[in-house]
Write a protein that holds these residues in place. Structure first.
Motif, PDB file in Angstrom:
ATOM      1  N   ALA A 270      85.086  58.246 118.943  1.00  0.00           N
ATOM      2  CA  ALA A 270      84.479  57.679 118.236  1.00  0.00           C
ATOM      3  C   ALA A 270      83.384  58.451 117.526  1.00  0.00           C
ATOM      4  CB  ALA A 270      83.296  56.470 119.315  1.00  0.00           C
ATOM      5  N   LEU A 271      82.740  59.433 118.243  1.00  0.00           N
ATOM      6  CA  LEU A 271      81.828  60.382 117.548  1.00  0.00           C
ATOM      7  C   LEU A 271      82.590  61.463 116.750  1.00  0.00           C
ATOM      8  CD1 LEU A 271      79.449  61.347 120.594  1.00  0.00           C
ATOM      9  CD2 LEU A 271      78.941  60.137 118.632  1.00  0.00           C
ATOM     10  N   THR A 272      83.822  61.685 116.926  1.00  0.00           N
ATOM     11  CA  THR A 272      84.381  62.635 115.985  1.00  0.00           C
ATOM     12  C   THR A 272      84.889  61.764 114.799  1.00  0.00           C
ATOM     13  OG1 THR A 272      85.485  63.894 117.906  1.00  0.00           O
ATOM     14  CG2 THR A 272      86.747  64.013 115.683  1.00  0.00           C
ATOM     15  N   PHE A 273      85.260  60.451 114.920  1.00  0.00           N
ATOM     16  CA  PHE A 273      85.568  59.621 113.769  1.00  0.00           C
ATOM     17  C   PHE A 273      83.918  59.548 112.943  1.00  0.00           C
ATOM     18  CE2 PHE A 273      85.263  55.465 111.996  1.00  0.00           C
ATOM     19  CZ  PHE A 273      86.434  55.416 110.941  1.00  0.00           C
TER      20      PHE A 273
ATOM     21  N   THR B 154      78.470  67.345 111.642  1.00  0.00           N
ATOM     22  CA  THR B 154      79.241  68.079 112.822  1.00  0.00           C
ATOM     23  C   THR B 154      79.029  66.985 113.956  1.00  0.00           C
ATOM     24  OG1 THR B 154      77.533  69.474 113.070  1.00  0.00           O
ATOM     25  CG2 THR B 154      79.236  70.401 111.761  1.00  0.00           C
ATOM     26  N   VAL B 155      79.499  67.354 115.321  1.00  0.00           N
ATOM     27  CA  VAL B 155      79.303  66.562 116.169  1.00  0.00           C
ATOM     28  C   VAL B 155      79.194  67.411 117.441  1.00  0.00           C
ATOM     29  CG1 VAL B 155      80.342  64.892 118.146  1.00  0.00           C
ATOM     30  CG2 VAL B 155      81.097  64.846 115.364  1.00  0.00           C
ATOM     31  N   GLN B 156      78.050  67.254 118.145  1.00  0.00           N
ATOM     32  CA  GLN B 156      77.885  67.884 119.286  1.00  0.00           C
ATOM     33  C   GLN B 156      78.083  67.304 120.621  1.00  0.00           C
ATOM     34  OE1 GLN B 156      76.445  71.130 119.065  1.00  0.00           O
ATOM     35  NE2 GLN B 156      77.015  71.243 121.498  1.00  0.00           N
ATOM     36  N   LEU B 157      79.159  67.747 121.299  1.00  0.00           N
ATOM     37  CA  LEU B 157      79.793  67.071 122.768  1.00  0.00           C
ATOM     38  C   LEU B 157      79.489  67.815 124.080  1.00  0.00           C
ATOM     39  CD1 LEU B 157      83.188  65.976 121.107  1.00  0.00           C
ATOM     40  CD2 LEU B 157      81.085  64.495 121.449  1.00  0.00           C
ATOM     41  N   HIS B 158      78.818  67.174 124.746  1.00  0.00           N
ATOM     42  CA  HIS B 158      78.688  67.891 126.165  1.00  0.00           C
ATOM     43  C   HIS B 158      79.434  66.999 127.221  1.00  0.00           C
ATOM     44  CE1 HIS B 158      75.677  70.475 124.534  1.00  0.00           C
ATOM     45  NE2 HIS B 158      75.107  69.535 123.819  1.00  0.00           N
ATOM     46  N   THR B 159      80.222  67.686 128.000  1.00  0.00           N
ATOM     47  CA  THR B 159      81.142  67.001 129.103  1.00  0.00           C
ATOM     48  C   THR B 159      80.199  66.776 130.634  1.00  0.00           C
ATOM     49  OG1 THR B 159      82.121  68.874 129.929  1.00  0.00           O
ATOM     50  CG2 THR B 159      83.187  67.955 128.333  1.00  0.00           C
TER      51      THR B 159
END
Length: 126
Positions: A17-20, A28-33
């Motif tokens: 969803a965030l990438t889309f 840009t998108v920042q993602l943390h697992t």
């Protein structure tokens, strides 16, 4: 940030969803697992916290953990007026059908078509 911002909990689809939305809004998108945050209440690859960076809209999201409820909505509309010029708003609007029925479906009521498009399929920019 000086205004309320949506923070959505997805059923394991926060990365997609965030990438889309990053692609749609050109940011840009920042993602943390979960693993990065040393969380053990979900799969290590799940998104514990993610957001859009330097874009025209603010959006935060994560994958729901444990018994956290996932995002569901009826009767919700988000206004993008003032976020960009009319041509760009129309371009963003064309992406809406790709979202409906996928990660984020906003409906007028049970079984109703997704909101956001007028019956003529036009976009109001003013």
């Amino acid at each position: 940030m000086s205004a309320p911002a949506p923070y959505l909990h997805f059923p394991g689809t926060a990365r997609d969803a965030l990438t889309f939305y990053g692609d749609v809004f050109g940011c840009t998108v920042q993602l943390h697992t979960f693993e990065e945050f040393n969380r053990t209440d979900g799969p290590g690859h799940a998104i514990a916290h993610g957001y859009l960076v330097d874009g025209p809209v603010t959006l935060f999201a994560s994958d729901a953990a444990g018994d956290e409820p996932v995002f569901r909505s009826e009767g919700l509309m988000l206004s993008l007026l003032g976020a960009s010029d009319p041509s760009t708003l129309s371009t963003w609007f064309t992406f809406y059908p790709k979202v409906a029925g996928s990660w984020m479906t906003c409906r007028c009521g049970p079984g109703a078509p997704p909101t956001g498009r007028s019956s003529t399929g036009t976009v109001s920019t003013g």
